[in-house]
Design a protein around this motif. Structure first.
Motif, short mmCIF file in Angstrom:
data_model
loop_
_atom_site.label_atom_id
_atom_site.label_comp_id
_atom_site.label_asym_id
_atom_site.label_seq_id
_atom_site.Cartn_x
_atom_site.Cartn_y
_atom_site.Cartn_z
N THR A 247 0.85 -1.19 0.00
CA THR A 247 0.00 0.00 0.00
C THR A 247 0.89 1.24 0.00
O THR A 247 1.87 1.31 0.74
CB THR A 247 -0.91 0.03 1.24
N THR A 248 0.55 2.20 -0.84
CA THR A 248 1.28 3.46 -0.90
C THR A 248 0.45 4.56 -0.26
O THR A 248 -0.67 4.82 -0.70
CB THR A 248 1.63 3.84 -2.34
N HIS A 249 0.99 5.17 0.78
CA HIS A 249 0.32 6.27 1.48
C HIS A 249 0.96 7.59 1.03
O HIS A 249 2.18 7.68 0.92
CB HIS A 249 0.46 6.13 3.00
N THR A 250 0.15 8.59 0.77
CA THR A 250 0.67 9.89 0.38
C THR A 250 0.00 10.99 1.20
O THR A 250 -1.15 10.83 1.63
CB THR A 250 0.45 10.17 -1.12
N ALA A 251 0.72 12.07 1.39
CA ALA A 251 0.18 13.23 2.10
C ALA A 251 0.82 14.48 1.51
O ALA A 251 2.04 14.54 1.35
CB ALA A 251 0.47 13.14 3.59
N LYS A 252 0.01 15.46 1.17
CA LYS A 252 0.51 16.72 0.65
C LYS A 252 0.88 17.65 1.80
O LYS A 252 0.06 17.91 2.68
CB LYS A 252 -0.52 17.39 -0.26
N LEU A 253 2.10 18.15 1.77
CA LEU A 253 2.56 19.11 2.77
C LEU A 253 2.43 20.54 2.26
O LEU A 253 2.38 21.48 3.06
CB LEU A 253 4.02 18.83 3.14
N HIS A 254 2.40 20.69 0.94
CA HIS A 254 2.25 22.02 0.35
C HIS A 254 1.66 21.85 -1.04
O HIS A 254 2.03 20.94 -1.78
CB HIS A 254 3.61 22.73 0.26
N ASP A 255 0.72 22.73 -1.41
CA ASP A 255 0.08 22.66 -2.73
C ASP A 255 -0.45 24.06 -3.05
O ASP A 255 -1.46 24.47 -2.49
CB ASP A 255 -1.04 21.62 -2.73
N ARG A 256 0.24 24.77 -3.94
CA ARG A 256 -0.14 26.15 -4.23
C ARG A 256 -0.04 26.43 -5.72
O ARG A 256 0.93 26.01 -6.37
CB ARG A 256 0.73 27.12 -3.44
N ASP A 257 -1.04 27.13 -6.25
CA ASP A 257 -1.10 27.48 -7.66
C ASP A 257 -0.54 28.89 -7.89
O ASP A 257 -0.74 29.79 -7.07
CB ASP A 257 -2.54 27.43 -8.19
#
Length: 376
Positions: A247-257
Motif C-alpha cells: 500500500t502506498t500512502h501519500t500526504a501533501k505538505l504544500h500545494d499552491r497554484d
C-alpha cells in the motif's frame, strides 16, 4: 549480568549536531567479566518510522579498540562520526527519520553487548545536495503503450457507434473516448501549440526562495488560451507491505497554484512566452528518498486551451537547507521530538501557504536504547 555495560556520552552533553560537524563523544564501558574484544565498533545509524516500511542505513563505521577488557575496569574511547552524507532528522505527517550512535563489542563465541543512543542531525554548511531527475523522453515501452491505447480507443469507439441501438454502445463509446483522451491529450495539445519548453533558473531550491519560471512555444496556427498555471507541490510517500499487500500512502505538505503572465491570444509562428515567480514556502521538508519513504517536490505546468485537451508537464525539484545554497548561518532551531507513534507538531506558518503539518525535529535529552543480545 552482561559481560560489559556500555554507555554513550555526547561531547558537552549535547545531543544536537549539524551536518558540517562530526558527531563526537565517548563510549564508556564498565567490564563485569574478562572478555577478548575482537573489535569495539561504533557507527552512525539512521532509520525511518511511521506509516511506511522501515528504511535504514549505517554510516561511517569504525573500530575503536581490539584486545582484552579486564573485569572491574572502566574504559572510555572517544569517537568522531562524520554525518554530511546522510539525510537530516525529520518529523513529518507520515514519515519520521531518526539518527543514532550505534555501538557493538564483537566477542568470540558469545553474545555481543550493544547500545544505541539517539541524536538530532540539523542542517549545516555541508551536506547532501540531491539533484532532481529531469523529465525524460518517453521510453519505447511508453510509446508502445500509447499506441496500443490509441488503437483500443478507436476500436471501442467504432464498436460503440455500431451498437448504439443496443444500449450498451454508449458505454463502449464513452470508454473509447476516455482512453483516447488520457493517452493522447498531451500530443493533441502540442498539435495546437507546437513544442513547449519549460525553463527554470535552477531545480534545487531552499525555503523562502523565489523561482523564476518561463514557458515558451511557437504555435503553428492562431489561437487563444485560458491561461498558464504552475502548481508547486510537496508530498510525502510511504510504502507499507510488499507484493499484493503493498500500500502506498501519500500526504501533501504544500500545494499552491501560481498564474504565469503572457498573451491570451496568438498568431501562427509567433514566439509566445509566459513568465512567473514561484514562491517556495519557508518549511523544512527537505527532499529525500530512502526507498519506501520519500519527500518530493514537483512543479506542474498546465496550459489551458479552450475546447481542447490541456498541455501539461511535471518538473522535479529538490528542497535543501538555505545554508547549503546561500551560505547563511543556520538559525538556532528549537524542536521537540515526539515518541514513535505520536502525532508530530504542526508548524506555525501563514494559512496562505497551505502547508501541512511538518517540521524538522529537535529533542530534549538523548534517549538510550539497549539492544537485546543476539543469540550465538
Amino acid at each position: 549480568m552482561s559481560k560489559c555495560d556500555i554507555s554513550i556520552n555526547f561531547e558537552n552533553d549535547q545531543d544536537q549536531f549539524r551536518s558540517d560537524q562530526p558527531v563526537t563523544g565517548t563510549v564508556d564501558i564498565q567490564v563485569n567479566k574478562n572478555v577478548d574484544c575482537r573489535s569495539l565498533i561504533v557507527a552512525g545509524f539512521w532509520k525511518t518510522h511511521g506509516r511506511g516500511n522501515r528504511d535504514s542505513g549505517r554510516y561511517a563505521p569504525q573500530s575503536l579498540y581490539k584486545g582484552e577488557l579486564q573485569a572491574g575496569q572502566s574504559y572510555s574511547y572517544p569517537f568522531r562520526i562524520p554525518a554530511d552524507k546522510v539525510p537530516l532528522t525529520y518529523r513529518g505527517k507520515l514519515i519520521n527519520l531518526d539518527h543514532y550512535v550505534d555501538v557493538r563489542i564483537d566477542l568470540p563465541w558469545a553474545r555481543d553487548p550493544k547500545k544505541r543512543t539517539d541524536f538530532i542531525l540539523l542542517p549545516g554548511s555541508t551536506g547532501r545536495l540531491p539533484i532532481p531527475l529531469p523529465p525524460t523522453p518517453d521510453s519505447i515501452g511508453i510509446q508502445i503503450g500509447r499506441a496500443v491505447a490509441a488503437v483500443l480507443s478507436v476500436v471501442l469507439c467504432v464498436i460503440g457507434i455500431l451498437t448504439l441501438c443496443l444500449g450498451f454502445g454508449f458505454i463502449l463509446l464513452g470508454a473509447g473516448l476516455a482512453i483516447g483522451y488520457f493517452a493522447l491529450r498531451k500530443q493533441l495539445a502540442e498539435r495546437r501549440l507546437g513544442k513547449v519548453q519549460i525553463s527554470c533558473d535552477t531545480y534545487v531550491v531552499a525555503p523562502g526562495d523565489t523561482l523564476p519560471v518561463t514557458v515558451s512555444f511557437t504555435p503553428r496556427k492562431p489561437g487563444q488560451l485560458n491561461g498558464v498555471q504552475a502548481t508547486l507541490t510537496c508530498k510525502e510517500r510511504a510504502v507499507s507491505g510488499s507484493g499484493t499487500n503493498q500500500t502506498t500512502h501519500t500526504a501533501k505538505l504544500h500545494d499552491r497554484d501560481f498564474t504565469l503572465s503572457g498573451p491570451e491570444s496568438f498568431g501562427s509562428h509567433e514566439n509566445i512566452t509566459f513568465r512567473g515567480q514561484i514562491k517556495v514556502p519557508d518549511i523544512d521538508a527537505y527532499s529525500f528518498d530512502s526507498g519506501d519513504n520519500a519527500v518530493s517536490w514537483t512543479l506542474k505546468i498546465q496550459i489551458d486551451i479552450p475546447k481542447w485537451p490541456d498541455w501539461f508537464e511535471v518538473v522535479n525539484l529538490a528542497l535543501v537547507p538555505r545554508i547549503l545554497l546561500h551560505d547563511e548561518s543556520p538559525a538556532e532551531t528549537e524542536i521537540t521530538s515526539s515518541p514513535e507513534g505520536t502525532a508530530p507538531l504542526e508548524p506555525s506558518l501563514p494559512a496562505s501557504e497551505n502547508v501541512g503539518p511538518v517540521t524538522i525535529v529537535a529533542a530534549s535529552a538523548a534517549k538510550e536504547e539497549t539492544i537485546p543480545p543476539e543469540p550465538t
